[in-house]
Design a protein around this motif. Sequence first.
Motif, PDB file in Angstrom:
ATOM      1  N   GLU A  75     -12.179 -53.324 -24.847  1.00  0.00           N
ATOM      2  CA  GLU A  75     -13.451 -53.442 -25.569  1.00  0.00           C
ATOM      3  C   GLU A  75     -13.797 -52.176 -26.366  1.00  0.00           C
ATOM      4  N   HIS A  94     -20.543 -50.925 -20.287  1.00  0.00           N
ATOM      5  CA  HIS A  94     -20.410 -52.381 -20.386  1.00  0.00           C
ATOM      6  C   HIS A  94     -20.023 -52.888 -19.007  1.00  0.00           C
ATOM      7  N   HIS A  96     -20.141 -56.574 -16.084  1.00  0.00           N
ATOM      8  CA  HIS A  96     -20.342 -58.016 -15.867  1.00  0.00           C
ATOM      9  C   HIS A  96     -21.253 -58.189 -14.654  1.00  0.00           C
ATOM     10  N   HIS A 157     -20.471 -63.593 -20.981  1.00  0.00           N
ATOM     11  CA  HIS A 157     -19.668 -62.395 -20.759  1.00  0.00           C
ATOM     12  C   HIS A 157     -20.372 -61.363 -19.852  1.00  0.00           C
TER      13      HIS A 157
END
Length: 220
Positions: A75, A94, A96, A157
């Motif tokens: 990413e 980032h 999840h 996501h």
Amino acid sequence: MKSENHIRQMVIETACAMSNSGLSPGRSGNVSQRHEDGFLITPSGMAYSELQPADIVFVDEQGRADENGREPSSEWRFHHDIYRQYEAAGGIVHCHSRFATVLACCNREIPSFHYMVAVAGGKKIPVAPYALFGTQSLSDHVVAALEGYRACLMQHHGLVTYGDRASAALELAHEVEQLAAQYVSVLQLGSPALLSDRQMEEVIERFKTYGKSAQKGGQG
Ligand SMILES: [Zn+2]
């Protein structure tokens, strides 16, 4: 200015803290911090607990990673584009995380159900539309969704946040995950009343001074 090695350590510490707190299961998620004309980011596919400073990958202004080093996180594109677009971004996380991802999968933004929603800089926390992981389309959606916010959900996501450094981005990710968990619980009881635009503007205004003193008290 902090030395490159020090920033590599900070990226590792933030990635381990993210992983140990359960915010991002397994090897999912990634962490970066701005450095010189690029940024330093966690590598692709390594367990966070095994990371050494040399494993952290420098990606330059053109999006080129050091050929002698590891592969950057898949990413890296949205990290690259967020740093280019938003000067205030000094670090990016980032993940999840569970409840942020639950809302993202239902394409539900987090509205002004609680005043702390303003912690991400605006009157809500938006959702960036879905695109395949690692693609330029995903990066474009994320960068657009972040206009006016330091955090957004990513449809089907997860979550992305930025702050003046990686540890601040992680702190914000925790705040957003907490809000997401509260909002999911609130939705089970019905539709909550929302704070008005004016009430949220008041909070945003108050946070501007509150944020400054908090930053002074924070670690460097
Ligand atoms: Zn992801």
